[in-house]
Scaffold this motif. Structure first.
Motif, PDB file in Angstrom:
ATOM      1  N   ALA A   1      11.283   0.790   5.705  1.00 29.94           N
ATOM      2  CA  ALA A   1      10.834   0.032   6.872  1.00 29.94           C
ATOM      3  C   ALA A   1       9.317  -0.117   6.856  1.00 29.94           C
ATOM      4  CB  ALA A   1      11.305   0.709   8.151  1.00 29.94           C
ATOM      5  N   ALA A   2       8.628   0.965   6.563  1.00 25.15           N
ATOM      6  CA  ALA A   2       7.166   0.912   6.455  1.00 25.15           C
ATOM      7  C   ALA A   2       6.745   2.140   5.684  1.00 25.15           C
ATOM      8  CB  ALA A   2       6.493   0.894   7.813  1.00 25.15           C
ATOM      9  N   CYS A   3       5.830   1.974   4.753  1.00 26.07           N
ATOM     10  CA  CYS A   3       5.340   3.101   3.986  1.00 26.07           C
ATOM     11  C   CYS A   3       3.842   2.955   3.841  1.00 26.07           C
ATOM     12  CB  CYS A   3       6.023   3.123   2.619  1.00 26.07           C
ATOM     13  SG  CYS A   3       5.351   4.392   1.556  1.00 26.07           S
ATOM     14  N   SER A   4       3.118   3.988   4.177  1.00 23.17           N
ATOM     15  CA  SER A   4       1.661   3.908   4.055  1.00 23.17           C
ATOM     16  C   SER A   4       1.130   5.197   3.463  1.00 23.17           C
ATOM     17  CB  SER A   4       1.024   3.669   5.419  1.00 23.17           C
ATOM     18  OG  SER A   4       1.296   4.758   6.284  1.00 23.17           O
ATOM     19  N   ILE A   5      -0.127   5.183   3.128  1.00 21.22           N
ATOM     20  CA  ILE A   5      -0.817   6.378   2.648  1.00 21.22           C
ATOM     21  C   ILE A   5      -1.552   6.957   3.859  1.00 21.22           C
ATOM     22  CG2 ILE A   5      -2.623   7.266   1.114  1.00 21.22           C
ATOM     23  CD1 ILE A   5      -1.965   4.844  -0.737  1.00 21.22           C
ATOM     24  N   GLN A   6      -1.391   8.274   4.048  1.00 18.61           N
ATOM     25  CA  GLN A   6      -2.049   8.903   5.194  1.00 18.61           C
ATOM     26  C   GLN A   6      -2.668  10.230   4.809  1.00 18.61           C
ATOM     27  OE1 GLN A   6      -2.629   7.336   7.830  1.00 18.61           O
ATOM     28  NE2 GLN A   6      -1.134   5.662   7.704  1.00 18.61           N
TER      29      GLN A   6
ATOM     30  N   GLY B   1     -14.440   7.583   4.387  1.00 16.78           N
ATOM     31  CA  GLY B   1     -14.197   9.004   4.175  1.00 16.78           C
ATOM     32  C   GLY B   1     -12.738   9.439   4.237  1.00 16.78           C
ATOM     33  N   SER B   2     -11.812   8.486   4.225  1.00 20.63           N
ATOM     34  CA  SER B   2     -10.391   8.839   4.346  1.00 20.63           C
ATOM     35  C   SER B   2      -9.535   7.879   3.534  1.00 20.63           C
ATOM     36  CB  SER B   2      -9.995   8.769   5.824  1.00 20.63           C
ATOM     37  OG  SER B   2      -8.594   8.724   5.993  1.00 20.63           O
ATOM     38  N   ARG B   3      -8.311   8.315   3.201  1.00 19.19           N
ATOM     39  CA  ARG B   3      -7.389   7.429   2.476  1.00 19.19           C
ATOM     40  C   ARG B   3      -6.340   6.819   3.419  1.00 19.19           C
ATOM     41  NH1 ARG B   3      -8.853  11.496  -1.230  1.00 19.19           N
ATOM     42  NH2 ARG B   3      -9.775  10.540  -3.089  1.00 19.19           N
ATOM     43  N   THR B   4      -6.557   6.931   4.709  1.00 19.61           N
ATOM     44  CA  THR B   4      -5.596   6.378   5.657  1.00 19.61           C
ATOM     45  C   THR B   4      -5.549   4.856   5.571  1.00 19.61           C
ATOM     46  OG1 THR B   4      -4.913   6.301   7.991  1.00 19.61           O
ATOM     47  CG2 THR B   4      -7.272   6.287   7.569  1.00 19.61           C
ATOM     48  N   ILE B   5      -4.344   4.305   5.656  1.00 20.04           N
ATOM     49  CA  ILE B   5      -4.181   2.857   5.777  1.00 20.04           C
ATOM     50  C   ILE B   5      -3.904   2.588   7.256  1.00 20.04           C
ATOM     51  CG2 ILE B   5      -2.699   0.860   5.267  1.00 20.04           C
ATOM     52  CD1 ILE B   5      -2.105   2.126   2.534  1.00 20.04           C
ATOM     53  N   VAL B   6      -4.760   1.797   7.893  1.00 26.61           N
ATOM     54  CA  VAL B   6      -4.513   1.410   9.285  1.00 26.61           C
ATOM     55  C   VAL B   6      -4.105  -0.063   9.263  1.00 26.61           C
ATOM     56  CG1 VAL B   6      -5.423   1.261  11.641  1.00 26.61           C
ATOM     57  CG2 VAL B   6      -6.199   3.088  10.117  1.00 26.61           C
TER      58      VAL B   6
ATOM     59  N   THR C   1      -7.424  -2.150   7.484  1.00 24.86           N
ATOM     60  CA  THR C   1      -8.496  -1.405   6.820  1.00 24.86           C
ATOM     61  C   THR C   1      -7.884  -0.236   6.061  1.00 24.86           C
ATOM     62  OG1 THR C   1      -8.826  -0.052   8.798  1.00 24.86           O
ATOM     63  CG2 THR C   1     -10.277  -1.952   8.543  1.00 24.86           C
ATOM     64  N   GLY C   2      -8.616   0.226   5.060  1.00 18.99           N
ATOM     65  CA  GLY C   2      -8.136   1.335   4.249  1.00 18.99           C
ATOM     66  C   GLY C   2      -7.776   0.854   2.858  1.00 18.99           C
ATOM     67  N   PRO C   3      -7.327   1.769   1.979  1.00 15.63           N
ATOM     68  CA  PRO C   3      -6.950   1.380   0.624  1.00 15.63           C
ATOM     69  C   PRO C   3      -5.783   0.390   0.623  1.00 15.63           C
ATOM     70  CG  PRO C   3      -6.365   3.679   1.058  1.00 15.63           C
ATOM     71  CD  PRO C   3      -7.152   3.203   2.230  1.00 15.63           C
TER      72      PRO C   3
END
Lengths: 252, 313
Positions: free
Chosen positions: B17-22, B134-139, B144-146
């Motif tokens: 359904a949704a997959c992100s890096i956090q 400073g973070s690998r979070t995907i928003v 924004t984010g990787p």
């Protein structure tokens, strides 16, 4: 000038690691636009003061209009202890901060933002002209004559709420927001002006466009956003040729 | 610098359904209007890293409603925590909440969970990608984010460290630390101090009422349906929003603000929810019941302090 009446500052713990500072102007001072702008500048200075003093103890300091939210580095730092220290510092520096807000020394420079107000990018100018019963040229003139203060940064990264427009050009947000507002669009909503840092949906009344970069995601931290709460801003009109030369685009 | 490490690829076969890096999210950028982001269920995320002796803030996958499959190019170690779901490696069932060995070519699948919403998949050394703020979070809401600020999709290649684990033993989470996400939840609520915005009786009503999670709930915030709350004010100048803040917009339905919340808001706030309880809330699904209980700040701090200390934060 901030009135001689110092804004009442309440400082409270509101969650495990969150401290809220609220700055309230007395009712007789709260309505004045000048006081509201001075308050934003005052909050900007309080923020700098706290950052200098407590640096590593804070994770976030989020200023806005009449408040400053602090997130403490918990559990390394105990919020109750630092709350006490913040209260002492703010109260001991109160007079100095008021003086700083009022003085011309230490004033941040006014940031100039070049704007192209041409018809092809000023999408709501004609409608505003009808609603406000003012010629489009008059609206533009009133918009750029004002000196604005950054009252808040939010809604999206780098989006600056600029207080306050001349009351003759104040207007409500569009009842139906646009699905797409072009990057760099300059708009008016209620008593404020603002610029969309990136393309996004939006309901502000668009009267121009700038190529001034409000948010540069790949820049180093201190250069991400040129505008900070408390900064002063002026809009400078430029022609289409200059706008395109600077890298601007008139596309949707 | 990635050049000094040997990187391996994993290939996304199903993104669910949704997959992100956090990870732990961004620190110090909210004043510019950038969302905090970070793992929505910090409890399950931190366990996922702990189980394979990763750094607490190593980037991991946050998988919503399972239906996820990836293929590994090289040996590694992983852990899956969070929602109660069947997981398999090359078709063979594997357990959640413990370290697992992966061999080159292995296919990992996580099915649709029975209870809970989010799974965290940690990989030895953490997901290797560039940091933003400073973070690998995907928003995804902000783009924004990787990965261009986008959730991951079929065919995406993600890098991790190709290295062999020297550890002989594997860790597993004691069962009493594994939450039951199917249970209805009581959220500890810290009422907003000296509120000009809500009468004492309205705050009492909020604390005594039961609510249902509405479908308009996501990483930004959970909207609740139930007793409509009346504020004594229609709006206030926008102010910063802390994680767990409960806003009440004009329609009277409270919203609990979470990881991807906007940084400023002009709706009155009636309370803040204990952060630990917010992590559990993030595993609840639309239709599940929520109740509140009044709590003090020291009470919430004690729980949070113990939790963070355990994970070395």
């Amino acid at each position: 000038m901030l009135s001689a009446k110092i804004p009442d500052t309440t400082i409270q713990l509101i969650a495990e690691d969150a401290i809220m500072l609220r700055f309230d102007l007395s009712p007789e001072n709260a309505q004045s636009i000048e006081n509201k702008k001075s308050l934003a500048q005052h909050i900007g200075l309080v923020r700098s003061l706290l950052l200098d003093h407590f640096a590593q103890s804070f994770v976030e300091l989020i200023p806005s209009y009449s408040s400053l939210l602090i997130i403490v580095d918990f559990p390394r730092v105990e919020p109750e202890i630092i709350l006490h220290d913040i209260k002492s510092l703010v109260s001991s520096k109160k007079e100095a901060l008021i003086d700083l807000s009022n003085a011309n020394t230490n004033r941040p420079e006014t940031i100039e933002i070049p704007v192209y107000y041409g018809e092809e990018v000023a999408l709501d100018l004609k409608a505003l002209s009808d609603t406000l019963n003012l010629a489009p040229e008059k609206i533009i003139q009133l918009h750029k004559a004002q000196e604005y203060t950054v009252c808040a940064l939010g809604f999206s990264p780098g989006f600056a709420y600029l207080g306050f427009v001349d009351e003759r050009i104040a207007c409500a947000r569009k009842s139906t927001p646009r699905a797409k507002v072009a990057k760099g669009s300059v708009g008016i909503a209620d008593q404020q002006s603002g610029i969309y840092p990136m393309q996004s949906p939006g309901g502000w009344n668009i009267i121009g466009r700038t190529n001034f970069p409000l948010f540069s995601p790949s820049a180093e931290p201190s250069k991400l956003c040129p505008l900070k709460v408390g900064d002063r801003v002026r809009f400078i009109e430029i022609d289409k040729h200059s706008f395109l030369d600077q890298g601007g685009s008139v596309d949707d | 610098m990635l050049t000094t490490k040997t990187l391996a690829k994993l290939n996304i076969k199903k993104a669910g359904a949704a997959c992100s890096i956090q990870d732990l999210g961004r620190k110090g950028f909210q004043y510019l209007g950038l969302s905090q982001g970070g793992a929505a269920d910090l409890h399950a995320y931190l366990w996922a890293n702990y189980l394979i002796e990763n750094n607490a803030g190593a980037a991991a996958f946050e998988i919503t409603l399972g239906q996820f499959a990836i293929e590994f190019e090289a040996d590694t170690e992983i852990a899956i925590t969070g929602a109660e779901a069947n997981a398999t490696i090359n078709g063979e069932s594997v357990a959640l909440w413990c370290g697992l060995k992966i061999k080159a070519g292995d296919l990992l699948e996580i099915k649709l969970p029975r209870t809970g919403l989010l799974n965290y998949l940690s990989i030895s050394g953490g997901i290797q990608c560039e940091q933003h703020f400073g973070s690998r979070t995907i928003v995804a809401r902000e783009k924004t984010g990787p990965n261009g600020g986008c959730t991951l999709k079929l065919g995406d290649n993600i890098h991790y460290l190709a290295r062999t684990s020297k550890r002989k033993s594997t860790r597993s989470t004691p069962s009493h630390y594994i939450p039951d996400y199917g249970q209805s939840i009581n959220l500890k609520a810290i009422p907003t101090p000296a509120s000009d915005y809500f009468s004492a009786s309205e705050v009492e009503r909020f604390l005594a009422s039961s609510y249902l999670i509405s479908p308009q709930s996501n990483r930004m915030g959970y909207r609740l349906k139930g007793a409509s709350l009346k504020s004594m004010s229609s709006g206030l100048p926008s102010e910063g929003i802390n994680f767990g803040a409960v806003q009440v917009p004009a329609d009277g339905n409270p919203i609990i603000l979470l990881s991807d919340r906007q940084t400023l808001g002009g709706y009155p706030k009636i309370a803040s929810i204990s952060k630990l309880d917010c992590y559990q809330l993030a595993q609840r699904r639309p239709g599940q019941e929520i109740r509140f209980e009044e709590a003090s700040i020291p009470q919430c701090q004690n729980g949070l302090r113990e939790f963070l200390n355990f994970f070395g934060l």
